[in-house]
Design an enzyme around this catalytic site. Structure first.
Site, PDB file in Angstrom:
ATOM      1  N   HIS A  32      45.027  29.876  32.560  1.00 51.68           N
ATOM      2  CA  HIS A  32      45.593  28.925  33.470  1.00 51.68           C
ATOM      3  C   HIS A  32      44.665  27.602  33.173  1.00 51.68           C
ATOM      4  O   HIS A  32      43.542  27.744  32.888  1.00 51.68           O
ATOM      5  CB  HIS A  32      45.419  29.451  34.690  1.00 51.68           C
ATOM      6  CG  HIS A  32      45.947  28.492  35.730  1.00 51.68           C
ATOM      7  ND1 HIS A  32      45.122  27.417  36.352  1.00 51.68           N
ATOM      8  CD2 HIS A  32      46.787  28.742  36.812  1.00 51.68           C
ATOM      9  CE1 HIS A  32      45.801  27.131  37.433  1.00 51.68           C
ATOM     10  NE2 HIS A  32      46.920  27.766  37.532  1.00 51.68           N
ATOM     11  N   LYS A  55      45.818  34.038  47.102  1.00 50.59           N
ATOM     12  CA  LYS A  55      46.662  34.894  46.233  1.00 50.59           C
ATOM     13  C   LYS A  55      46.360  36.500  46.643  1.00 50.59           C
ATOM     14  O   LYS A  55      47.233  37.465  46.463  1.00 50.59           O
ATOM     15  CB  LYS A  55      46.467  34.939  44.963  1.00 50.59           C
ATOM     16  CG  LYS A  55      46.533  33.556  44.322  1.00 50.59           C
ATOM     17  CD  LYS A  55      46.467  33.348  42.562  1.00 50.59           C
ATOM     18  CE  LYS A  55      46.313  32.003  42.276  1.00 50.59           C
ATOM     19  NZ  LYS A  55      47.696  31.192  42.568  1.00 50.59           N
ATOM     20  N   GLN A  96      44.199  36.504  39.516  1.00 54.07           N
ATOM     21  CA  GLN A  96      45.249  37.458  39.428  1.00 54.07           C
ATOM     22  C   GLN A  96      44.937  38.957  39.443  1.00 54.07           C
ATOM     23  O   GLN A  96      45.707  39.936  39.567  1.00 54.07           O
ATOM     24  CB  GLN A  96      46.273  37.178  38.255  1.00 54.07           C
ATOM     25  CG  GLN A  96      46.941  35.641  38.254  1.00 54.07           C
ATOM     26  CD  GLN A  96      47.827  35.580  39.317  1.00 54.07           C
ATOM     27  OE1 GLN A  96      48.462  36.282  39.966  1.00 54.07           O
ATOM     28  NE2 GLN A  96      47.866  34.226  39.816  1.00 54.07           N
ATOM     29  N   ASP A 106      38.019  34.558  35.108  1.00 47.96           N
ATOM     30  CA  ASP A 106      39.002  34.112  36.122  1.00 47.96           C
ATOM     31  C   ASP A 106      39.647  35.411  36.721  1.00 47.96           C
ATOM     32  O   ASP A 106      40.481  35.833  36.119  1.00 47.96           O
ATOM     33  CB  ASP A 106      40.014  33.111  35.400  1.00 47.96           C
ATOM     34  CG  ASP A 106      41.092  32.716  36.327  1.00 47.96           C
ATOM     35  OD1 ASP A 106      41.115  33.050  37.596  1.00 47.96           O
ATOM     36  OD2 ASP A 106      41.958  31.931  35.956  1.00 47.96           O
ATOM     37  N   CYS A 140      51.041  26.147  34.987  1.00 47.80           N
ATOM     38  CA  CYS A 140      49.920  25.673  34.949  1.00 47.80           C
ATOM     39  C   CYS A 140      49.410  26.531  33.220  1.00 47.80           C
ATOM     40  O   CYS A 140      48.109  26.881  33.388  1.00 47.80           O
ATOM     41  CB  CYS A 140      49.082  25.984  35.883  1.00 47.80           C
ATOM     42  SG  CYS A 140      49.210  24.931  37.269  1.00 47.80           S
TER      43      CYS A 140
END
Length: 414
Positions: free
Chosen positions: A131, A234, A211, A208, A372
């Site tokens: 991302h 999220k 997700q 990261d 993104c």
């Protein structure tokens, strides 16, 4: 604070859907099918009510008052830190910085950790599937320091070529970065293996986790990374919430990124002494009610149970993938062996935005665009894709409706 409930023995998706008020609405006169969960999740009523109750009964600023409301607000806010630290199995609550989300968390590491340590000729390693939030901050600090940003490749299945990533961990790399789960492909990366090899080379690793946290239990100690960033909205929580976990030695060595109130011990014009982590990095008034909601979201995850969530979501992913393969001219991007429930695709001869617009008229919310992730689109040679991202409150019936609508849209555009 509520106590996490026992995991149900039967996964009752209709009972779960009843907990999410927005799922009951219609769009353009059609029942809503919400397949944009990788962008933001819907919120259960317990999260909404927790924030409502905070504003109705406990609203005050944190850490600034000895009156009852101030103490209640502070207890709720710091209680959210405790729950979040337990949620990711952080060794200490004081290693968890509460942020507005992954973007702020990564920028904090970029400017407070990386920038002071970078010199001309140094490098930061990331991957093609990242991302923009795990690319652009590194480019900005690289420009200021004379360092460079390198990107490890992926294969056509959307899998990181791990041996090439490891080969790129050369001595000039001062920080390595990788997404835990791709927001476009759903690919699950082998973070534990990457972290082990980074440790062997003395290179810190940032992950990261935006997700990952909505779909799987995360244990930062077992992963072995140095930094783990994630976003609340999220994972059923309000927007403007998230966190950065970092090893204590990094936090103690890092200077503050923002300056202001509540991150200090004492301010004098001849110098300021700062609070200990995590408060050293939390200047200003935080999103108190948002983190009250995040604590309620964590309780909700515990009430459902990640094992049940994983089984249901993987069944949905397999079913949706199978159904989509029957759509003529449809190409799926990202077919890694291990995936979370994210499917990016295109239909030959149709524009992603046109399809998303027409699907919306059928009540179906999917994402269209570059997500993104411009470098990833460039790798596949496309300007954009459609993305259907599922959550544990979605159903097979919604997938059937989605595929039927997709076939109808395809006919209109052909």
């Amino acid at each position: 604070m509520t106590t996490p409930a026992t995991t149900p023995t039967v996964f009752d998706v209709q009972r779960i859907r009843a907990d999410f008020p927005l799922l009951a609405r219609s769009v353009h006169g059609k029942p809503l099918v919400y397949f944009d969960n990788a962008n933001t999740s819907q919120k259960p009523v317990t999260v909404i009510e927790a924030m409502n109750t905070h504003y109705r009964e406990h609203n005050a600023n944190v850490s600034r008052a000895v009156h009852q409301l101030g103490e209640e607000a502070t207890a709720a806010y710091e209680g959210a830190r405790d729950k979040l630290a337990q949620f990711i199995n952080a060794p200490s609550r004081n290693e968890l910085i509460l942020t507005s989300g992954t973007t702020q968390a990564i920028n904090l590491v970029a400017y407070s950790y990386a920038l002071p340590r970078l010199a001309p000729g140094d490098a930061i390693l990331t991957t093609v599937m990242e991302h923009h939030a795990n690319i652009v901050p590194w480019q900005l600090v690289a420009q200021r320091s004379g360092a460079m940003v390198k990107a490890a490749p992926i294969n056509q299945r959307g899998e990181l070529i791990v041996e090439q990533y490891l080969a790129m961990l050369t001595p000039e790399v001062k920080l390595a970065c990788v997404t835990h789960v791709s927001n476009v492909l759903g690919t699950v990366n082998p973070v534990r293996e990457i972290a082990r090899e980074c440790r062997r080379r003395g290179i810190p690793l940032l992950v990261d986790g935006s997700q990952a946290v909505p779909h799987r239990p995360v244990d930062v100690q077992a992963l072995g990374c140095d930094f783990y960033a994630f976003t609340g909205h999220k994972m059923l929580a309000p927007t403007g919430t998230g966190g950065l976990w970092a090893k204590r030695e990094h936090l103690e060595a890092m200077p503050p990124f923002f300056g202001g109130g509540e991150m200090i011990r004492e301010v004098r014009f001849d110098g300021t002494t700062f609070a200990a982590p995590p408060h050293k990095f939390e200047a200003g008034t935080p999103n108190i009610a948002g983190f009250v909601g995040l604590a309620a979201a964590i309780d909700y995850y515990h009430s459902v149970g990640f094992e049940a969530i994983h089984v249901h979501e993987q069944q949905l992913l397999a079913y949706a993938t199978e159904r989509l393969r029957d759509v003529p001219g449809l190409r799926i991007f990202g077919e890694a062996a291990e995936k979370e429930p994210v499917i990016s695709f295109l239909i030959e001869g149709a524009q992603a935005t046109d399809m998303a617009t027409l699907l919306d008229l059928q009540g179906i919310a999917v994402r269209s665009g570059h997500h993104c992730a411009h470098p990833l689109m460039q790798f596949y040679g496309v300007p954009a894709t459609l993305r259907a991202s599922l959550a544990f409150y979605n159903t097979r019936e919604e997938i059937d409706h989605f595929v039927t609508a997709l076939l109808k849209v395809r006919k209109l555009l052909m």
